[in-house]
Design an enzyme around this catalytic site. Sequence first.
Site, PDB file in Angstrom:
ATOM      1  N   GLY A 118      -4.702  -0.893   4.710  1.00  0.00           N
ATOM      2  CA  GLY A 118      -4.994  -0.218   3.450  1.00  0.00           C
ATOM      3  C   GLY A 118      -6.316  -0.529   2.793  1.00  0.00           C
ATOM      4  O   GLY A 118      -6.684   0.135   1.819  1.00  0.00           O
TER       5      GLY A 118
ATOM      6  N   CYS B 178     -12.052  30.200   9.274  1.00  0.00           N
ATOM      7  CA  CYS B 178     -11.752  31.341   8.418  1.00  0.00           C
ATOM      8  C   CYS B 178     -10.844  30.937   7.276  1.00  0.00           C
ATOM      9  O   CYS B 178      -9.700  31.396   7.165  1.00  0.00           O
ATOM     10  CB  CYS B 178     -11.118  32.436   9.255  1.00  0.00           C
ATOM     11  N   GLU B 179     -11.346  30.058   6.430  1.00  0.00           N
ATOM     12  CA  GLU B 179     -10.627  29.574   5.250  1.00  0.00           C
ATOM     13  C   GLU B 179     -11.676  29.274   4.194  1.00  0.00           C
ATOM     14  O   GLU B 179     -12.643  28.552   4.472  1.00  0.00           O
ATOM     15  CB  GLU B 179      -9.931  28.226   5.537  1.00  0.00           C
TER      16      GLU B 179
ATOM     17  N   TYR C 100      -7.054  15.965   1.251  1.00  0.00           N
ATOM     18  CA  TYR C 100      -6.974  15.165   0.029  1.00  0.00           C
ATOM     19  C   TYR C 100      -8.285  15.023  -0.711  1.00  0.00           C
ATOM     20  O   TYR C 100      -8.588  13.959  -1.233  1.00  0.00           O
ATOM     21  CB  TYR C 100      -6.316  13.791   0.209  1.00  0.00           C
TER      22      TYR C 100
ATOM     23  N   ARG D  21      -9.956  16.078   6.180  1.00  0.00           N
ATOM     24  CA  ARG D  21      -9.692  15.244   5.002  1.00  0.00           C
ATOM     25  C   ARG D  21     -10.121  15.873   3.676  1.00  0.00           C
ATOM     26  O   ARG D  21      -9.398  15.755   2.686  1.00  0.00           O
ATOM     27  CB  ARG D  21     -10.292  13.846   5.172  1.00  0.00           C
TER      28      ARG D  21
ATOM     29  N   GLU E   7      -2.501  -4.889   9.572  1.00  0.00           N
ATOM     30  CA  GLU E   7      -2.717  -3.746  10.467  1.00  0.00           C
ATOM     31  C   GLU E   7      -3.665  -2.730   9.840  1.00  0.00           C
ATOM     32  O   GLU E   7      -3.250  -1.620   9.528  1.00  0.00           O
ATOM     33  CB  GLU E   7      -1.372  -3.112  10.848  1.00  0.00           C
ATOM     34  N   PRO E   8      -4.933  -3.120   9.693  1.00  0.00           N
ATOM     35  CA  PRO E   8      -5.926  -2.201   9.126  1.00  0.00           C
ATOM     36  C   PRO E   8      -6.347  -1.142  10.130  1.00  0.00           C
ATOM     37  O   PRO E   8      -6.406  -1.378  11.334  1.00  0.00           O
ATOM     38  CB  PRO E   8      -7.101  -3.125   8.819  1.00  0.00           C
ATOM     39  N   GLY E   9      -6.638   0.049   9.615  1.00  0.00           N
ATOM     40  CA  GLY E   9      -7.169   1.116  10.465  1.00  0.00           C
ATOM     41  C   GLY E   9      -8.525   1.555   9.957  1.00  0.00           C
ATOM     42  O   GLY E   9      -9.568   1.295  10.547  1.00  0.00           O
ATOM     43  N   ARG E  10      -8.492   2.196   8.779  1.00  0.00           N
ATOM     44  CA  ARG E  10      -9.707   2.755   8.182  1.00  0.00           C
ATOM     45  C   ARG E  10     -10.862   1.749   8.097  1.00  0.00           C
ATOM     46  O   ARG E  10     -12.001   2.064   8.422  1.00  0.00           O
ATOM     47  CB  ARG E  10      -9.367   3.249   6.775  1.00  0.00           C
TER      48      ARG E  10
HETATM   49  C1  LIG Z   1      -1.674   4.037   7.898  1.00  0.00           C
HETATM   50  C2  LIG Z   1      -1.044   2.735   8.090  1.00  0.00           C
HETATM   51  C3  LIG Z   1      -1.836   1.610   8.314  1.00  0.00           C
HETATM   52  C4  LIG Z   1      -3.332   1.635   8.293  1.00  0.00           C
HETATM   53  O1  LIG Z   1      -3.823   2.004   7.045  1.00  0.00           O
HETATM   54  P1  LIG Z   1      -5.389   1.949   6.746  1.00  0.00           P
HETATM   55  O2  LIG Z   1      -5.479   2.386   5.340  1.00  0.00           O
HETATM   56  O3  LIG Z   1      -6.055   2.878   7.688  1.00  0.00           O
HETATM   57  O4  LIG Z   1      -5.829   0.541   6.922  1.00  0.00           O
HETATM   58  C5  LIG Z   1      -1.185   0.420   8.550  1.00  0.00           C
HETATM   59  N1  LIG Z   1       0.155   0.347   8.573  1.00  0.00           N
HETATM   60  C6  LIG Z   1       0.946   1.411   8.360  1.00  0.00           C
HETATM   61  C7  LIG Z   1       2.408   1.266   8.416  1.00  0.00           C
HETATM   62  C8  LIG Z   1       0.380   2.640   8.111  1.00  0.00           C
HETATM   63  O5  LIG Z   1       1.158   3.679   7.869  1.00  0.00           O
END
Ligand SMILES: *Cc1c(COP(=O)(O)O)cnc(C)c1O
Length: 439
Positions: free
Chosen positions: A246, A359-360, A332, A328, A288-291
């Site tokens: 997050g 076409c939007e 949002y 995105r 568990e970071p993604g972004r």
């Molecule tokens: C989306 C998600 C993440 C990653 O979130 P980021 O904002 O991208 O870091 C981690 N854990 C869970 C369960 C998620 O749904």
Amino acid sequence: MANTLPFPGRHGVNDAGHLTIGGCDALELAATFGTPLYVFDEQLIRDNLRAYRAAIPGSLYAAKAFLTVAMAQLVASEGVGLDVVSGGELATALRAGFPAERIVMHGNNKSPAELAEAVSAGVGRIVVDSHRELLMLDEIARSMQRHPAIHLRITPGIKPDTHTYIQTGQLDSKFGTPIADGQAQQLIIDALNCSSIRLSGLHCHIGSQLFDLAGLEAAMRLMVDLMAETRAATGAALPELNIGGGLGIRYRNQDTPPDIATYAAHLIETITARCAVHDLPVPRLLCEPGRSIVGEAGVTLYTVGTIKDVPGIRTYLAVDGGMTDNPRPALYEAVYEATVASRPAAPATKIVTVAGKCCESGDILIRDVALPEPQPGDILAVFATGAYNYAMASHYNRLPKPAVVFCKDGEAHLIVERETYADLYAKDLPLPRAASVTL
Ligand SMILES: *Cc1c(COP(=O)(O)O)cnc(C)c1O
């Protein structure tokens, strides 16, 4: 490389005055691989993975932000685990040779087949979302004579300060089991009583693109309290706590998210202090970071096409991609920075609205961005597109998905080929002959 441009990421300018990504000239990348093109600064991804791993050894990368075989291999090479949310993500990780014991399987509605795939692959942890799933997994594990380790996804009832579509920890959520009405406590007791699964900890993830750590800290205190309650009620001291992902990133030049080390230090301190209150051993932490691993490392390159001036209203600048490669803004109201890749440091004097080719009317990538006098044929670079762009791309209007390139030390590696028209209709079947003659 020094951050010589004001934009998100840490991109440079070369002697020709062109934008560079991972040391590669953006115009050369566009000429070699075509546009639209997803480009990643590979070293920045690696540095982010290392920063997380140094702060929290149990770090996992949330694959949903951006996953391909090469990305899974990169994550594995940095010693970071992988968080997957579907059979498809799991299959991609396994295809990449990702060690199964370092994979965590998520999902709020995993199918029996997906659960069986996760058990069969031997993933490290399965995060169970609901009571129904707990019983289903226990049964599947028993029939396969396996004993998977699980976490339980808990909804702490915290509403973080971010877009409602990416809030996940509030009571009114499709994710997880809430603390509020005692459901979480009951789920823990039921999990401890399951004979074919091992409960090794709890999980929570309250939302995404977070800048303010207060909500996260409040969630952590609630999670530790729940662990203390669990010990009091059952005698079980759960050894692990997954704090989710997050952490926010810079989309706008003026954004100032906390850095990875600061974020991790705050949460560790909060958890440690709360454990001390309850005289509870500090659990092994996972995150568990993604972004925040891939977001700022990504840049999308487009070719500028028609520029349409609506006098007194606005100027539309159309590019050769749009909501298909970056949904995105439509999804949002996400905001982005951009520049012209041949002169990124030139004064940005022309305000335009960047539109896609779908076409939007809602296919707008950026509203009112100042660019250095763009012309048709210029290469437009949109920054911080590494997370949830390729991963959310669609084939709307039958646009083939762009190629993906990793750049490092001035070398570019193609990691996903550009789709062809043939890829678009590869799974289409013709109308059966009998049906086609009756009309
Ligand atoms: C989306 C998600 C993440 C990653 O979130 P980021 O904002 O991208 O870091 C981690 N854990 C869970 C369960 C998620 O749904």
